[in-house]
Design an enzyme around this catalytic site. Structure first.
Site, PDB file in Angstrom:
ATOM      1  N   CYS A 336       0.783  -1.238   0.075  1.00  0.00           N
ATOM      2  CA  CYS A 336      -0.051  -0.108  -0.128  1.00  0.00           C
ATOM      3  C   CYS A 336       0.949   1.290   0.053  1.00  0.00           C
ATOM      4  CB  CYS A 336      -0.956  -0.012   1.032  1.00  0.00           C
ATOM      5  SG  CYS A 336      -0.601  -0.967   2.611  1.00  0.00           S
ATOM      6  N   ARG A 365       7.462 -11.183   5.150  1.00  0.00           N
ATOM      7  CA  ARG A 365       7.335 -10.633   6.607  1.00  0.00           C
ATOM      8  C   ARG A 365       7.866 -11.955   7.339  1.00  0.00           C
ATOM      9  NH1 ARG A 365       0.493  -9.909   5.764  1.00  0.00           N
ATOM     10  NH2 ARG A 365       0.752  -8.139   4.524  1.00  0.00           N
ATOM     11  N   GLN A 383       0.867 -11.328  -3.197  1.00  0.00           N
ATOM     12  CA  GLN A 383      -0.501 -11.214  -2.997  1.00  0.00           C
ATOM     13  C   GLN A 383      -1.184 -10.722  -4.410  1.00  0.00           C
ATOM     14  OE1 GLN A 383      -0.023  -7.969  -0.144  1.00  0.00           O
ATOM     15  NE2 GLN A 383      -1.109  -9.029   1.367  1.00  0.00           N
ATOM     16  N   ASP A 385      -3.173  -8.034  -4.965  1.00  0.00           N
ATOM     17  CA  ASP A 385      -3.471  -6.984  -4.099  1.00  0.00           C
ATOM     18  C   ASP A 385      -3.767  -5.793  -5.085  1.00  0.00           C
ATOM     19  OD1 ASP A 385      -3.437  -5.467  -1.825  1.00  0.00           O
ATOM     20  OD2 ASP A 385      -1.494  -5.076  -1.604  1.00  0.00           O
ATOM     21  N   HIS A 387      -5.270  -1.452  -4.567  1.00  0.00           N
ATOM     22  CA  HIS A 387      -5.791  -0.370  -3.750  1.00  0.00           C
ATOM     23  C   HIS A 387      -6.698   0.422  -4.638  1.00  0.00           C
ATOM     24  CE1 HIS A 387      -2.403  -1.983  -1.489  1.00  0.00           C
ATOM     25  NE2 HIS A 387      -3.226  -1.376  -0.571  1.00  0.00           N
ATOM     26  N   LYS A 467     -12.238  -4.219   8.272  1.00  0.00           N
ATOM     27  CA  LYS A 467     -12.294  -5.019   6.960  1.00  0.00           C
ATOM     28  C   LYS A 467     -13.330  -5.731   6.803  1.00  0.00           C
ATOM     29  CE  LYS A 467      -8.608  -7.941   9.187  1.00  0.00           C
ATOM     30  NZ  LYS A 467      -7.230  -8.370   9.080  1.00  0.00           N
ATOM     31  N   HIS A 513      -8.157  -1.607   0.389  1.00  0.00           N
ATOM     32  CA  HIS A 513      -7.305  -2.239   0.143  1.00  0.00           C
ATOM     33  C   HIS A 513      -8.026  -3.618  -0.018  1.00  0.00           C
ATOM     34  CE1 HIS A 513      -4.127  -0.154   2.861  1.00  0.00           C
ATOM     35  NE2 HIS A 513      -5.009   0.540   3.190  1.00  0.00           N
TER      36      HIS A 513
END
Length: 638
Positions: A336, A365, A383, A385, A387, A467, A513
RNA sequence: GCCGGGAUAGCUCAGUCGGUAGAGCGACUGAUUCGUAAUCAGUAGGUCGGAGGUUCGAUUCCUCUUCCCGGCACCA
């Protein structure tokens, strides 16, 4: 004064003295009394053997009802407690609740329990069940309970009562023979009613009161059911889960491997990476159709950006870092902040919104070593992912569109049972309460607009916003959390993202997100287990193997492979000097969906004989027809 | 990270009460050309997870360590 008992069918009976539900059941029929496990008195679960002292509605709960199962399991936990204390003196009891499929009990004991102990304990449990001890409910004062457990060396139990229960509270204790435990109940009338459908499954560690700073206890797990058939079904399910384990199937099918020098990261082999890319490309097509743009952002980013975003303060422990010429760089754990940097290039107008920015973001991570688990929990992952930078008014429609996309993607992968969890503000968080009120309100409105049912998951939100979590259920009934959608008013503020509104003023965009699959690695793990490695044709790393019967057909086999490949299929030739039986077995074990057998006949007639995975029947087709038909079957969802 | 268990050939596993290891499958070589889930024969393959200690001698006993497994805690 007589007591009136009203039955579910409306009938009323009166009794001179307070009756127990068991008395009443016996009065109706001995069969019913045998079937009954607990009672519901005015809707509240009640021991069968507890006298009913006032007028009430009574319902008898039979053995196979869900509430009954919970009572059976809870009783089994008590019997486990008694068995352990009979066998291992000096062991303290703590908590022993019913669980989704059984029960556990946490014990404090210096010596570890072994697998062999488990068998002994289980045998003793059967013994206690056979003794058919009545379970007697007693009401104790707080002081009486503290004194009793202290005097019996049960320091955990005494501590819990002293610190966890109000001093003026009345406590209930359930006694079975020599043994007793503090417990709210209800319980069965006697241990014999538990039956025989239980089994101890494993021992493991657990922390006192679930806190890693507290003492380490030993937890013994068991499963329990209403009857042996249900127990056996469950045990078969466990075997099935073991058979599908992606950690076994992955290397067996030559999809990937893990090794010591790269703990928590995946080595994708050609077949596994084919599957990976097929999924990535599918998602890419879906995103493109849904109006997303795709980007790629740096893996190494200066800590100052993470300080600004708030990640450094909250997640520093889990971030990998690298040093370079006086700078500390962090390997990105999320995408992000990087996406905001792209957003901030140039001036954005309200007309540019919503801006949907996607990335197959490779994140790292530093997960605690004990949490790593095959592909399901890794340190390096990708991911799907994105945004969505949008106006507050666009949160609703964007959420609706996202849920549509997500459900349709899940369906394409064969998952149709999905449920939604709503996670609200966690204790440690960024942003003030007003901002959280706004974000939670907006997300609640948005999920209402989708019409999807959801359950609350209090305190589980991200540090920057609430979320939605999307949980899918697999072929053998296990739940996996994959997708997510998070509303964020915090990061745009912290990272100073803005757009020019209609009136010329500068405004903060909202960031959504969102991810559909979550981590590709994990999703592939789930897919492997869902299909036990036998993927649908479009995902199969090898879609067709052309296997020869005699070496005379080798040239034709190569020609057939070329034709299949030209039709867009992933095809391989197997011209080894082996019997056809051997080849069939081997490719079947590798879960190739179609084997095309070619011998002299096929070579002469320009045909192939198809055999599908798990089926015995054969189908001989002209090569061109087979290529066309198989290509159609193996076409990915749009 | 914490508690417990484990690590022997590519895989699945046996074994050594301390005297440096064995099977099946796989691999390789040769023979076999065979019609839908294992053709036959031969050969090679192991610093018994890593480091240190005890011992005449350690894969075996002890200590430390890495990783894996089960459980807990964690999971932006």
């Amino acid at each position: 004064m007589p007591i009136h008992i009203t039955f579910p069918d409306g009938a009323v009976k009166s009794f001179d003295a307070p009756p127990t539900a068991l008395d009443i059941a016996l009065g109706i029929s001995p069969g019913l009394a045998k079937q009954a496990v607990v009672a519901k008195v005015d809707g509240e679960l009640w021991d069968l053997s507890r006298p009913i002292e006032h007028d009430a509605r009574l319902e008898l709960v039979k053995r196979n009802a869900p509430e009954a199962l919970e009572v059976i399991r809870h009783d089994a936990a008590h019997v486990l407690g008694q068995a352990v204390q009979e066998l291992f003196s000096g062991t303290q009891i703590t908590f022993g609740p019913a669980t989704e499929n059984g029960f556990y009990y946490d014990f404090a004991r210096a010596e570890p329990f072994t697998e062999a102990d488990l068998a002994k304990i289980e045998a003793r449990m059967h013994d206690i069940v056979q003794r058919d001890l009545p379970l007697e409910r007693e009401v104790w004062s707080h002081a009486q309970a503290v004194d009793y457990f202290s005097a019996h060396g049960e320091t955990f139990k005494a501590e819990w009562i002293r610190d966890g229960i109000a001093p003026d509270a009345e406590l209930t204790v359930y006694r079975q023979g020599e043994w007793l435990d503090l417990c709210r109940g209800p319980h069965l009338p006697s241990t014999g009613r538990i039956g025989t459908a239980f089994k101890l499954t494993k021992v493991g560690g657990a922390y006192w009161r679930g806190d890693a700073n507290n003492a380490q206890l030993q937890r013994i797990y068991g499963v329990a059911f209403a009857d042996d058939k249900a127990l056996n079904n469950y045990l078969h399910m466990l075997e099935e889960a073991e058979r599908r384990d992606h950690r076994k199937l992955g290397p067996q099918l030559d999809l990937f491997h893990l090794q010591e020098e790269a703990v928590g990261s995946v080595f994708w082999h050609p077949h596994g990476y084919t599957l990976y890319r097929e999924i990535e490309n599918y998602i890419r097509r879906r995103l493109q159709k849904a109006g997303y743009v795709e980007v790629k952002t740096p893996m190494l980013v200066d800590r100052v950006l993470w300080e600004r975003s708030g990640h450094w303060a909250k997640y520093r422990e889990n971030m990998f870092t690298a040093e370079s010429e006086e700078r500390t760089l962090a390997v990105k754990p999320m995408n992000c902040p990087c996406h905001v940097q792209i957003f901030k290039q140039g001036i954005k107008s309200y007309r540019d919104l919503p801006l949907r920015m996607a990335e197959f973001g490779a994140c790292h991570r530093n997960e605690p070593s004990g949490s790593l688990h095959g592909l399901m929990r890794v340190r390096g992952f990708t991911q799907d992912d994105a945004h969505i930078f949008c106006l507050p008014s666009q949160i609703g429609p964007e959420t609706v569109a996202f849920c549509d996309l997500l459900l349709s993607v899940y369906r394409d992968f064969g998952f149709s049972d999905v449920h939604v969890k709503f996670s609200d503000r966690p204790e440690v968080r960024a942003g003030d309460d007003a901002t959280w009120d706004r974000a939670e309100g907006a997300l609640r409105d948005a999920i209402e607009q989708t019409g999807l049912a959801y359950t609350m998951n209090p305190g589980e939100g991200a540090f920057y916003g609430p979320k939605l979590e999307f949980v899918l259920r697999d072929a053998i009934g296990r739940d996996w959390q994959c997708g997510t959608l998070q509303v964020d008013f915090v990061l745009p503020e912290r990272l100073d993202a803005e757009y020019v509104a209609e009136d010329g003023s500068r405004q903060r965009p909202v960031m959504l997100h969102r991810a559909v699959l979550g981590s590709l690695e994990r999703f592939i793990g789930i897919l492997i287990e869902q299909h036990s490695g036998a993927f649908p044709a479009w995902l199969s790393p090898v879609q067709v193997v052309v296997a020869t019967i005699v070496s005379d057909a080798d040239d034709y086999a190569r020609e057939a492979v070329e034709a299949l490949r030209a039709a867009g299929l992933r095809a391989e030739a197997d011209t080894r000097n082996e019997k056809i039986n051997y080849k069939i077995r081997e490719h079947s074990l590798m879960k190739v969906p179609v084997i095309a057998v070619v011998g002299r006949n096929e070579a002469e007639q320009h045909t192939v004989t198809l055999r599908r995975l798990g089926q015995k029947d054969q189908q001989t087709l002209a090569l061109a027809d087979a290529a066309a038909a198989l290509a159609t079957e193996a076409r990915p969802p749009a």
